[in-house]
Design a protein around this motif. Sequence first.
Motif, short mmCIF file in Angstrom:
data_model
loop_
_atom_site.label_atom_id
_atom_site.label_comp_id
_atom_site.label_asym_id
_atom_site.label_seq_id
_atom_site.Cartn_x
_atom_site.Cartn_y
_atom_site.Cartn_z
N SER A 61 0.83 -1.21 0.00
CA SER A 61 0.00 0.00 0.00
C SER A 61 0.86 1.26 0.00
O SER A 61 0.60 2.21 -0.74
CB SER A 61 -0.92 -0.02 1.22
N LYS A 62 1.91 1.27 0.83
CA LYS A 62 2.82 2.42 0.86
C LYS A 62 3.55 2.58 -0.46
O LYS A 62 3.74 3.70 -0.95
CB LYS A 62 3.82 2.27 2.00
N HIS A 65 1.22 4.05 -2.96
CA HIS A 65 1.01 5.46 -2.68
C HIS A 65 2.19 6.28 -3.22
O HIS A 65 1.99 7.33 -3.84
CB HIS A 65 0.85 5.67 -1.17
N ARG A 66 3.40 5.79 -3.00
CA ARG A 66 4.58 6.49 -3.51
C ARG A 66 4.60 6.46 -5.04
O ARG A 66 5.00 7.43 -5.68
CB ARG A 66 5.85 5.86 -2.95
N GLU A 116 10.38 -0.20 0.23
CA GLU A 116 9.49 -0.09 1.39
C GLU A 116 9.77 -1.26 2.32
O GLU A 116 9.76 -2.42 1.87
CB GLU A 116 8.01 -0.15 0.96
#
Length: 167
Positions: A61-62, A65-66, A116
């Motif tokens: 998810s991160k 988003h990035r 990440e």
Amino acid sequence: MRREKEKGYSGFQIGTSFLLVIFVIICLVLLGVLSLSGALRDRGYSDRMAEKSKCYYAAVSKAQHRLGEIDEMLTGLKEGFEGYGMYLEEVGVIASERDDIVCVREGERLLLSYQEPITDSQSLAVEVEVLDPEKGEGNYRIVKWQEISENIWEEEGTLPILRFEEE
């Protein structure tokens, strides 16, 4: 006459059936304990896998988003530049200003990569190739989306399995 019948049944008595019932109960208790220990082991494994999946999907998810931030950056930049080389240089400058994104230029290709963390020993590595906005192929192409290990395995020693001695 009664004594003759009692002498005829000498093998099977009430004590033997009692021992058989005790043996069956012991077997059932043993099977119950074995199934309980197996179920507890499976539950522990399932809990660890659920935690790992939760951490993995949080990292995904991160990373997405990035990737969305990179897409917004590329969308904002592509309108003002006519030359692909100038566009790539500007993308490289803006991406290099961020500490978490690494820019690598390979000839006419510009690769943006970042990681990440998933756990202490694993990370999600993402590598994106910036595309020419004039060709209409989109802003980027994902080159790598891979779970990598942060720990490096080092061999501690060798095990002598077979030794042949020459005479």
